[in-house]
Write a protein that holds these residues in place. Structure first.
Motif: not given
Ligand code: ADP
Length: 423
Positions: A239-243, A279-285, A288-290, A373-376
């Motif tokens: 799961s590649l979400g915030s963590t 995880g993704g929280a560091v990328l978000k620092e 942006t998603d775009e 799974a997750g945003g990544g």
């Molecule tokens: P949460 O764990 O908060 O539910 P999500 O599964 O919604 O997280 O994923 C959000 C994370 O996905 C954000 O931290 C964001 O940095 C990352 N993310 C969004 N788009 C992309 C992308 N195109 N490539 C890599 N990471 C991404």
């Protein structure tokens, strides 16, 4: 026709999915609930549960023969004998039970998952000091299912793991009894077990068939695993979400409190998992998603970045490196954002690979393939970088929604051999 309803209660919202016997999604809905006022949270859950069911078109709803609910692991509440909450819920990440860890350490096995300040057991002990009367201790999913079937005090062995339930012996262990707990602990059944029909008045109000079965639920992360499509030994879900969280299906059970590794029972197998703060929280620092989307397109995934980071928001990680003081490593920071992002994605991929390596070192079956799974998961360039590091194929989860996995669980609950089956 036979349809199945899965309802997923995440940390900030709820989602419902109806599937048919071919596992095709017929209907899906979602809504958020506010976490700001804990005193009304249980009521918000109840309202959201009713809304989600009421929104399902009548022609589908009447054909639903089983429903199951998943909840956030270790989000718990106390109820009186009529099922009314007498406290506000304690959320999954609330560490107020930390002072009880010394008490738990004296009785629990050394590597047990209850040895965490956020475990359900640590929360229960915190309440025990405040409420001497014998109240009912329930997990979020247990209470929500109770609202439908009306039988108080039933849980499943996924939710009950962090309460100390012995998922191998299928009982509350002797060491737990040494704690002299004065609350009613839930009776624990296999996830998916049919518990009873929806109460008559509830079925009428919500428009469900009075014959609809309510099945025992699971936790949100296991539901996401069930939805992914992984179901054989060696298959895993990241799961590649915030963590970053990894789960590998294994014949061997592994528990290692040092790394926060624990195993959920899944049919005859074990779902061995660990979670890192990267995880993704560091990328978000930094992006942006775009930007993540557009800059990733400029990375050549077949070439390894030489930048070696340990991306963290703040110091400390547990898995795959157990060091509460581990500093974030984000230097050198190249001026070219594509190079920097490549370094970050590569480094997180290395941590993921190291995580799976550690699970295998501790005895899990060899990794065969990884669902994501997750945003990544939507980042195809990152997927290729990860596949190169993991040296197995990396696929998107077949279904991203935990509610889909819970609908599968409801379906499984209506099948005769459900207790050993993997959905
Ligand atoms: P949460 O764990 O908060 O539910 P999500 O599964 O919604 O997280 O994923 C959000 C994370 O996905 C954000 O931290 C964001 O940095 C990352 N993310 C969004 N788009 C992309 C992308 N195109 N490539 C890599 N990471 C991404």
């Amino acid at each position: 026709m036979s349809f199945y309803l899965g309802i997923d209660f995440g940390t900030s919202g709820v989602r419902a999915i109806v599937i048919d016997a071919e596992k095709t999604v017929l209907f899906e809905s979602q809504e958020s609930f506010t976490l700001s006022k804990l005193s009304s949270l249980a009521n918000n859950w109840q309202v959201a549960l009713c809304n989600q069911i009421q929104q399902i078109p009548t022609h589908l709803k009447r054909e639903i023969i089983a429903v199951a609910i998943d909840g956030t692991s270790s989000t718990v509440l106390l109820c009186d004998a009529t099922g009314n909450p007498v406290t506000e819920p304690i959320l999954y990440n609330d560490a107020r039970g930390i002072d009880n860890l010394d008490i738990i350490k004296k009785v629990a096995p050394p590597q047990h998952t209850v040895l965490s300040s956020t475990s359900s057991l640590a929360k229960l002990l915190w309440w025990q000091n405040l409420y001497p009367e014998p109240l009912y201790f329930l997990h979020q999913a247990d209470w929500l299912a109770f609202l439908l079937h009306g039988k108080l005090g039933i849980s499943d062995y996924h939710n009950a793991l962090k309460l100390g339930y012995d998922v191998e012996q299928l009982n509350y262990p002797e060491w737990l009894q040494k704690l002299d707990l004065n609350f009613h602990l839930p009776e624990v059944v296999t996830p998916g077990t049919p518990i009873g029909k929806v109460q008559k008045d509830v079925a009428e109000t919500l428009g469900l068939s009075p014959n609809c079965l309510v099945c025992a639920g699971t936790t949100d992360s296991i539901a996401a695993f069930l939805a992914s499509g992984a179901n054989a030994v060696g298959e895993a879900v990241t799961s590649l979400g915030s963590t970053l969280a990894v789960k590998l299906l294994s014949q061997t059970k592994i528990d290692d409190a040092k790394y926060g590794i624990y195993s959920h029972r899944l049919g005859d197998l074990w779902l061995v998992g660990g979670a890192s703060n990267t995880g993704g929280a560091v990328l978000k620092e930094f992006f942006t998603d775009e930007e993540l989307e557009s800059l990733s397109q400029k990375i050549n995934p077949s070439q390894a970045s030489t930048l070696d980071y340990y991306p963290l928001i703040k110091a400390g990680d547990r898995f795959p490196i157990n060091d509460p003081n581990l500093p974030p490593r984000l230097e050198p920071h190249p001026s070219n954002p594509v190079e920097f992002l490549h370094g970050l994605l590569e480094s997180i991929a290395r941590i993921e690979a190291r995580g799976y390596h550690l699970l295998q070192q501790l005895g899990a079956n060899p990794l065969k393939c990884v669902y994501t799974a997750g945003g990544g998961a939507k980042n195809y360039v990152w997927t290729q970088i990860r596949a190169r590091n993991l040296q197995v194929s990396v696929l998107p989860s077949r279904h991203l929604q935990a509610a889909y996995g819970t609908a599968l669980l409801a379906m499984q609950g209506t099948e005769a051999n459900f207790s050993t089956a993997l959905v």
